[in-house]
Scaffold this motif. Structure first.
Motif, PDB file in Angstrom:
ATOM      1  N   GLY A   1       0.886  -1.248   0.038  1.00 42.82           N
ATOM      2  CA  GLY A   1      -0.194  -0.165  -0.036  1.00 42.82           C
ATOM      3  C   GLY A   1       0.771   1.240  -0.107  1.00 42.82           C
ATOM      4  O   GLY A   1       0.305   2.166  -0.149  1.00 42.82           O
ATOM      5  N   SER A   2       2.191   0.901  -0.015  1.00 41.85           N
ATOM      6  CA  SER A   2       3.307   2.188   0.046  1.00 41.85           C
ATOM      7  C   SER A   2       3.874   2.086  -1.083  1.00 41.85           C
ATOM      8  O   SER A   2       4.852   1.104  -1.241  1.00 41.85           O
ATOM      9  CB  SER A   2       3.974   2.201   1.260  1.00 41.85           C
ATOM     10  N   LYS A   3       4.148   3.178  -2.067  1.00 44.54           N
ATOM     11  CA  LYS A   3       4.833   2.982  -3.308  1.00 44.54           C
ATOM     12  C   LYS A   3       6.564   3.218  -2.742  1.00 44.54           C
ATOM     13  O   LYS A   3       7.331   2.902  -3.441  1.00 44.54           O
ATOM     14  CB  LYS A   3       4.547   4.266  -4.005  1.00 44.54           C
ATOM     15  N   ASN A   4       6.586   3.585  -1.666  1.00 47.26           N
ATOM     16  CA  ASN A   4       8.056   3.836  -1.092  1.00 47.26           C
ATOM     17  C   ASN A   4       8.700   2.516  -0.655  1.00 47.26           C
ATOM     18  O   ASN A   4       9.835   2.557  -0.204  1.00 47.26           O
ATOM     19  CB  ASN A   4       8.269   4.727  -0.156  1.00 47.26           C
ATOM     20  N   ILE A   5       8.092   1.396  -0.370  1.00 52.38           N
ATOM     21  CA  ILE A   5       8.238   0.152   0.238  1.00 52.38           C
ATOM     22  C   ILE A   5       8.371  -0.789  -0.764  1.00 52.38           C
ATOM     23  O   ILE A   5       7.191  -1.018  -1.783  1.00 52.38           O
ATOM     24  CB  ILE A   5       7.564  -0.024   1.307  1.00 52.38           C
ATOM     25  N   LYS A   6       9.347  -1.714  -1.307  1.00 55.01           N
ATOM     26  CA  LYS A   6       9.581  -2.714  -2.210  1.00 55.01           C
ATOM     27  C   LYS A   6      10.142  -3.848  -1.403  1.00 55.01           C
ATOM     28  O   LYS A   6      11.197  -3.940  -1.039  1.00 55.01           O
ATOM     29  CB  LYS A   6      10.491  -2.372  -3.386  1.00 55.01           C
ATOM     30  N   PRO A   7       9.017  -4.788  -1.112  1.00 55.93           N
ATOM     31  CA  PRO A   7       9.209  -5.788  -0.357  1.00 55.93           C
ATOM     32  C   PRO A   7      10.389  -6.861  -0.799  1.00 55.93           C
ATOM     33  O   PRO A   7      10.371  -7.078  -1.957  1.00 55.93           O
ATOM     34  CB  PRO A   7       7.896  -6.458  -0.260  1.00 55.93           C
ATOM     35  N   TRP A   8      11.251  -7.088   0.061  1.00 56.38           N
ATOM     36  CA  TRP A   8      12.014  -8.329  -0.215  1.00 56.38           C
ATOM     37  C   TRP A   8      11.721  -9.712   0.689  1.00 56.38           C
ATOM     38  O   TRP A   8      11.576  -9.430   1.625  1.00 56.38           O
ATOM     39  CB  TRP A   8      13.477  -8.297  -0.049  1.00 56.38           C
TER      40      TRP A   8
END
Length: 351
Positions: A19-26
């Motif tokens: 839901g946050s464009k600033n976070i790219k999950p690993w």
């Protein structure tokens, strides 16, 4: 089990990060069916978003679709470069699957696509071109039978007496039988004058109707429709190609392609020249909505397979060039890996 999994802190954290464009999950530690379990849950919970799983190989992409078959409708976007290297057209199933992905994306339908990095690197025609490939026919619509027939011929359908296999079509008076790639049974369109009066599925063995339907979406048999405009574009490119290499053998190959296009026969394998028939090309990523969630599965392996693809293509191209044989250059066929990664970084990619 799935509901308990959805309540875990780890899963909630992944959903929250999307839901946050600033976070790219690993995400680490997932293998085999656990990947399908996670991605299927996310796709169901984020029902308004499209997903694209990118694997090192096509077999991995197909396995995900199989693992999710009971819960999620996954569209596999297959690779086809190996067929083009050999001068043969991809199997009809490959073409049908690829066109189905385009159709779902252009219709704005949330779609789950499973593909390989090799398929994703290959350039595809731009949106207006692909969009023109689809023809919708519905009851009550007025159609030009000659126009539809020309569309089928240009799109690679073969005219026969009796429709039995995918890619066949037959016309008897005001009745048009077609076996599109995207249907499990052939279609019979019955016209009253210029108006579509009836559309039915029918059994190719008995030729008897099995079901009435209100509309049908037709697709070509190939990933290109060889129109007069396409042939004209090839002529322009062929003139440049011939002047690029002083070789009778090379020139003959180019002229043979021109002859085949002009005659509209023996078009097997000519999908390989698609990149030379458009002023610019796109990638599958250019078709996805901006909120699409790409998933890079095993990123290091994906990167390795991508580099091997380009190296192999360059080796084959150089060998053909040295032997005075024609082949579309890898630069025109594939997008650079760096450019693809940049496109992925613009989206909220899961690694």
């Amino acid at each position: 089990v799935k509901e308990l999994f959805r309540q875990t802190q780890s899963y909630q954290s992944i959903v929250s990060s999307l839901g946050s464009k600033n976070i790219k999950p690993w995400i680490r530690g997932l293998h085999g069916s656990s990947i399908a379990f996670l991605l299927g849950s996310l796709f169901q919970d984020l029902a308004n978003q499209s997903f694209m799983a990118i694997f090192p190989s096509q077999s991995d992409a197909e396995k995900l679709a199989q693992d999710l078959s009971n819960d999620v409708d996954v569209s596999v976007f297959p690779e086809c470069h190996n067929f083009l290297y050999q001068g043969i057209s991809p199997p009809k199933k490959h073409t049908a699957d690829r066109l189905a992905c385009f159709e779902n994306l252009m219709n704005g339908k949330p779609t789950f696509i499973s593909t390989s990095i090799k398929a994703l690197l290959q350039k595809v025609p731009p949106n207006p071109t692909i969009n023109s490939y689809f023809r919708k026919v519905k009851i009550g619509q007025e159609i030009d039978l000659a126009d539809i027939t020309a569309y089928l011929v240009d799109g690679g359908y073969g005219k026969v007496e009796l429709v039995e296999a995918k890619g066949d079509f037959a016309r008897r008076g005001n009745i048009l039988d077609i076996y599109p790639l995207n249907y499990d049974q052939p279609i019979r369109i019955d016209l009253f004058g210029d108006e579509v009066d009836d559309i039915r599925l029918f059994d190719s063995n008995t030729q008897r109707s099995t079901k009435n339907i209100n509309q049908v979406t037709l697709t070509p048999v190939r990933e290109i429709i060889f129109t007069d405009e396409i042939v004209t574009q090839w002529r322009k490119r062929s003139e440049t190609l011939i002047t690029s290499k002083s070789s009778p053998k090379y020139t003959f190959e180019i002229e043979q392609i021109t002859y085949r296009l002009e005659e509209g026969r023996d078009l097997e394998g000519l999908e390989s020249i698609i990149p030379m028939l458009h002023s610019h090309m796109s990638t599958l990523l250019d078709y996805v909505p901006p909120d699409t969630v790409p998933i890079l599965v095993e990123p290091s392996w994906v990167n390795r397979e991508a580099k091997q693809l380009i190296e192999q293509a360059e080796q084959i191209y150089q060998k053909k060039w040295d032997s005075n044989q024609f082949m579309v250059s890898p630069d025109e066929t594939f997008i650079p890996l760096g450019s693809l990664i940049s496109k992925l970084e613009e989206l909220q990619t899961i690694h």
